[in-house]
Enzyme design. Sequence first.
Site, PDB file in Angstrom:
ATOM      1  N   CYS A  10      21.491   7.939 -24.778  1.00  0.00           N
ATOM      2  CA  CYS A  10      20.401   6.983 -24.613  1.00  0.00           C
ATOM      3  C   CYS A  10      20.791   5.627 -25.181  1.00  0.00           C
ATOM      4  CB  CYS A  10      19.136   7.504 -25.292  1.00  0.00           C
ATOM      5  SG  CYS A  10      17.726   6.394 -25.142  1.00  0.00           S
ATOM      6  N   CYS A  67      17.895   3.829 -26.898  1.00  0.00           N
ATOM      7  CA  CYS A  67      17.604   4.362 -28.232  1.00  0.00           C
ATOM      8  C   CYS A  67      18.613   3.882 -29.274  1.00  0.00           C
ATOM      9  CB  CYS A  67      17.622   5.891 -28.209  1.00  0.00           C
ATOM     10  SG  CYS A  67      16.565   6.668 -26.988  1.00  0.00           S
ATOM     11  N   ASP A  68      19.892   3.897 -28.913  1.00  0.00           N
ATOM     12  CA  ASP A  68      20.946   3.749 -29.911  1.00  0.00           C
ATOM     13  C   ASP A  68      21.834   2.522 -29.753  1.00  0.00           C
ATOM     14  OD1 ASP A  68      20.146   6.153 -31.068  1.00  0.00           O
ATOM     15  OD2 ASP A  68      21.411   7.336 -29.740  1.00  0.00           O
TER      16      ASP A  68
END
Length: 318
Positions: free
Chosen positions: A135, A138-139
Site C-alpha cells: 500500500c 499507507c506507507d
Amino acid sequence: MTEKIYDCIVLGGGPAGMSAALYAKRGNVDVAILDISTLGGQPVNYLEIENYLGFDSIEGWELAEKFENHLDKFNVPKFMMEEITEIDLVSDIKTIKTLKNEFRARTVIIATGASAAKLGIKGELEHIGKGVSYCAVCDGAFYKDKTVAVVGGGNAAVEEGAYLTKFAKKVYIIHRRDELRADKIVQNRAFDNKKIEFIFDTIPLEINSNDNGCVGSIKLQNVKTKEIKDIKVDGVFPYIGFTPNVKGFSGQIMQDERGFIKVDETMRTSTMGVFAVGDVRITPLRQVITAVSDGAIAGVSAVKYIEELKAAPAQNRI
C-alpha cells in the site's frame, strides 16, 4: 450446534466488519462477529497509519485495539479463530458451520477482505513491515528521499509508482513484459516523470536485507536474456493484483470476473439478507477509512432489513 438464531452475523473482524457490527448493535439487533483469524484485519500489520481522520499518526495495532474496545463497550460477541467448513447464504436462515460451532442468522454481512497478491519469492514475507508493503498510500511517506521498487505493469502499479515519487528520490517500476498494461494516459504521465525508471522484461527473484534486517536490495532477472542483477532499494511495493477472500461462498452471490462482490449503494448483494463491505466488494479505494464507512452503511441497512422482516405478517417471517 446451537438453536440460537442471530439477527445478524458479521463475517470478518477487520475495520469494515467491526464497524458493521457496531452500527447493527446500536440498532438494537442481536449481532455477532465471526472470523477465521484474530480481530483487527489488515491494520494490525501496518507500522503506522497517517491517513485515518483524527489521528496524525497511529500504529495499526493501536487503531485496531481502539475499534475492539468500542465494540466491547456494546458487548458485541466475537468468535475468533473459527475454521469455517461450510457456508449457506441463499437460504432464508443463513448458516455458517465451523469445526467447533454452527452459526445461524437472518442476515449476514460479508467483511472478509481481500489479499494482495504475493510475488512468491524468497525474502518477501520476511520483509513485510520491514520494507515490503502492498500500500503506497499507507506507507509512501516513510520513504522520503529513498529508493523503492514497484512490481507490476497495470494501472495500480504505475499510479502507485507515480504517487511514491512524492516522497522517494527514485522509483523503479519492474514489469515482466515489454510494455505496460496501464491506460495510455497513466503511462504517459509516468514516462514524463523523471523520478521513475522502467525495467521491462524483468521479474524479481529475491528480496535481500541490509545490515538492519530491512530491505536492502532486490534481485532481478531479464526474462529474455536471462541476465541476473541486483539493484539497491529501500522498499518493494508489489502491485500484481488483489484476490478477494470469498472461499466457501463464491457463486452464491453476484461477483465480477475477479471474484469481487457486487453491491448497491446500501451494500446489499444480489442475495436477500446478505450485505458485503470493505475490500471484498467492488470498490475504487481500499483504505481503512472507506472500510469503516462501508460497515456503517451495511450495519444500518441490515437493521432496516431485519425490522422489515419482524414487521411482516407472522406467516411470512423468517
